[in-house]
Design a protein around this motif. Structure first.
Motif, short mmCIF file in Angstrom:
data_model
loop_
_atom_site.label_atom_id
_atom_site.label_comp_id
_atom_site.label_asym_id
_atom_site.label_seq_id
_atom_site.Cartn_x
_atom_site.Cartn_y
_atom_site.Cartn_z
N UNK A 109 -5.41 2.05 -9.37
CA UNK A 109 -5.14 0.57 -8.75
C UNK A 109 -3.74 0.60 -8.15
N UNK A 110 -2.71 1.34 -8.71
CA UNK A 110 -1.26 1.28 -8.21
C UNK A 110 -1.43 2.19 -6.96
N UNK A 111 -2.18 2.96 -6.80
CA UNK A 111 -2.20 3.90 -5.46
C UNK A 111 -2.78 3.08 -4.38
N UNK A 112 -3.86 2.20 -4.79
CA UNK A 112 -4.30 1.27 -3.83
C UNK A 112 -3.27 0.01 -3.51
N UNK A 113 -2.47 -0.68 -4.43
CA UNK A 113 -1.72 -1.45 -4.04
C UNK A 113 -0.51 -0.69 -3.11
N UNK A 114 -0.07 0.48 -3.54
CA UNK A 114 0.96 0.88 -2.47
C UNK A 114 0.41 1.22 -1.25
N UNK A 115 -0.96 1.70 -1.08
CA UNK A 115 -1.58 1.83 0.25
C UNK A 115 -1.75 0.32 1.19
N UNK A 116 -1.96 -0.70 0.46
CA UNK A 116 -1.93 -1.98 0.91
C UNK A 116 -0.53 -2.42 1.36
N UNK A 117 0.53 -2.02 0.41
CA UNK A 117 1.79 -2.55 0.60
C UNK A 117 2.34 -1.89 2.16
N UNK A 118 2.06 -0.59 2.12
CA UNK A 118 2.58 0.15 3.17
C UNK A 118 1.83 -0.31 4.47
N UNK A 119 0.63 -0.59 4.59
CA UNK A 119 -0.12 -1.04 5.61
C UNK A 119 0.60 -2.47 6.22
N UNK A 120 0.69 -3.08 5.01
CA UNK A 120 1.30 -4.64 5.46
C UNK A 120 2.69 -4.67 5.89
N UNK A 121 3.33 -3.76 5.42
CA UNK A 121 4.88 -3.45 5.68
C UNK A 121 4.94 -2.89 7.31
N UNK A 122 3.95 -1.77 7.58
CA UNK A 122 3.77 -1.27 8.81
C UNK A 122 3.56 -2.15 9.85
N UNK A 123 2.55 -3.05 9.53
CA UNK A 123 1.93 -4.11 10.35
C UNK A 123 3.08 -5.01 10.98
N UNK A 124 3.86 -5.52 9.80
CA UNK A 124 4.91 -6.38 10.06
C UNK A 124 5.95 -5.83 11.08
N UNK A 125 6.33 -4.63 10.61
CA UNK A 125 7.40 -3.91 11.55
C UNK A 125 6.85 -3.76 12.92
N UNK A 126 5.61 -3.38 13.14
CA UNK A 126 4.99 -3.43 14.41
C UNK A 126 5.09 -4.79 15.16
N UNK A 127 4.85 -5.51 14.48
CA UNK A 127 5.00 -6.76 15.01
C UNK A 127 6.06 -7.41 15.43
N UNK A 128 7.15 -7.03 14.67
CA UNK A 128 8.32 -7.43 14.94
C UNK A 128 9.19 -6.69 16.14
N UNK A 129 8.63 -5.29 16.14
CA UNK A 129 9.35 -4.41 17.25
C UNK A 129 8.74 -4.76 18.24
#
Length: 143
Positions: free
Chosen positions: A84-104
């Motif tokens: 579950x922690x692995x799933x949470x870390x993957x979701x966090x990464x995807x959300x952060x990556x998407x946010x950075x993509x949108x901001x850039x």
């Protein structure tokens, strides 16, 4: 020893090293902004959409024992696979990556508006390649 100190000073004061240091500092501050956006704004909304599922408490105990939470299992010293922690870390990464993509993407769009349109290329000073080839053809035809 003085030569070593001078070499280190030259290295440390080189422009690209200073630029990198500024980038690391700004990156750290930017990371805090993105983490806050994810933790304080997006994750509560995602939690509501998923029915407040807490992925961090999804785990499998290897061996004997039954535990209600991952914290209980770790406190008891049980060997666990905290998927579950692995799933949470993957979701966090995807959300952060998407946010950075949108901001850039937004910053790139703003930078394109600031740039002036490129001037149109000037007309060539001499004859074009087609005109030269036509002249050669005509000269060969006369012979």
């Amino acid at each position: 020893m003085a030569n070593f100190v001078q070499e280190f000073k030259d290295f440390a004061m080189r422009g690209n090293v200073m630029d990198m240091a500024v980038g690391v500092i700004i990156g750290g501050a930017f990371g805090k902004i993105i983490s806050s956006l994810v933790d304080d704004v997006l994750m509560p909304a995602i939690g509501m959409l998923t029915g407040n599922v807490d992925f961090t408490n999804l785990f499998v105990t290897i061996g004997e024992g039954s535990y209600n939470t991952l914290a209980e299992a770790k406190e008891a010293g049980a060997t666990t696979i905290a998927y579950g922690q692995f799933i949470q870390n993957v979701l966090d990464f995807l959300i952060v990556a998407f946010c950075i993509f949108i901001m850039i993407k937004a910053m790139n769009k703003l930078n394109r508006k600031k740039e002036e349109p490129a001037p149109e290329p000037a007309a060539p000073a001499g004859p074009t390649q087609e005109e030269l080839l036509a002249e050669i053809r005509d000269l060969l035809a006369k012979k």
